[in-house]
Design an enzyme around this catalytic site. Structure first.
Site, mmCIF file in Angstrom:
data_model
loop_
_atom_site.group_PDB
_atom_site.id
_atom_site.type_symbol
_atom_site.label_atom_id
_atom_site.label_comp_id
_atom_site.label_asym_id
_atom_site.label_seq_id
_atom_site.Cartn_x
_atom_site.Cartn_y
_atom_site.Cartn_z
ATOM 1 N N HIS A 84 -2.792 -2.736 0.771
ATOM 2 C CA HIS A 84 -2.495 -2.408 -0.629
ATOM 3 C C HIS A 84 -2.418 -3.715 -1.393
ATOM 4 C CE1 HIS A 84 -1.525 1.664 0.617
ATOM 5 N NE2 HIS A 84 -0.857 1.122 1.622
ATOM 6 N N ASN A 101 -3.674 -6.588 9.863
ATOM 7 C CA ASN A 101 -3.430 -5.795 8.659
ATOM 8 C C ASN A 101 -2.123 -6.259 8.038
ATOM 9 O OD1 ASN A 101 -5.414 -4.234 9.974
ATOM 10 N ND2 ASN A 101 -4.591 -2.344 9.137
ATOM 11 N N SER A 130 4.970 -2.893 4.967
ATOM 12 C CA SER A 130 5.453 -3.214 3.619
ATOM 13 C C SER A 130 6.789 -3.936 3.645
ATOM 14 C CB SER A 130 5.643 -1.933 2.812
ATOM 15 O OG SER A 130 4.457 -1.205 2.773
#
Length: 184
Positions: A84, A101, A130
């Site tokens: 993101h 990632n 996150s």
């Protein structure tokens, strides 16, 4: 495998397909992929060359626009994937392996004092969730999943999951299975 560029390998992670330069350009509508494209171009050219100055200036523009603070000096392996966009900080002296990632809100930074003063080294096939924070002169092994909101300032062995603040290590041979797709 033919001799694909780092950009093609990064873009392969997103689609699972080997793309031509025209197909890559078409995918640059995605902010994550666009940033990776400009980042790799800035890494490719010497700092003081005209193309190098152009790509570094362009990278700076997109750092501000998208909120990614990743510098061309940062060593990042092929198959890099940003899940993101926004609010991502990676210290230029950090080292990250291939097929990694990284999600939004992550900080990979230096520790300025104490026993772990320095910068992280992150292995291959690491998934970072996150808002995770990874700091200090530490080593993260291969096949490691760092759960969202985790704080990691200690070495993590390969084949592990890290969760929590402070982080706790849980051994797992399938730590990133289903999390890291289209490996190169």
């Amino acid at each position: 495998m033919p001799n694909y560029t780092a950009i093609q390998k990064d873009f392969y992670r997103e689609s699972g397909k080997w793309l031509s330069i025209f197909q890559i350009w078409a995918k640059c509508i995605n902010p994550n992929l666009h940033y990776i494209y400009v980042f790799r171009k800035a890494q490719k050219y010497k700092k003081k060359s005209i193309p190098g100055m152009f790509w570094r200036f362009t990278l700076r523009h997109y750092q501000i626009k998208y909120g990614f603070q990743i510098y061309p000096e940062t060593e990042i392996g092929e198959g890099f994937y940003l899940g993101h966009w926004g609010a991502l900080v990676i210290n230029p002296k950090a080292k990250i392996g291939k097929n990694c990632n990284i999600a939004q809100g992550v900080t990979i930074g230096q520790q300025n004092r104490g026993k772990n003063e320095g910068f992280p080294v992150i292995g291959d096939e690491v998934w970072i969730g996150s808002n995770a924070v990874i700091v200090g002169n530490i080593t993260i092994g291969n096949n490691v999943l760092i759960a969202p909101n985790s704080y990691v300032n200690f070495d993590v062995p390969a084949d592990s999951v890290v969760m929590g603040n402070p982080g706790k290590i849980f051994p797992s041979l399938i730590a990133t299975e289903g999390y890291i797709n289209n490996k190169i």
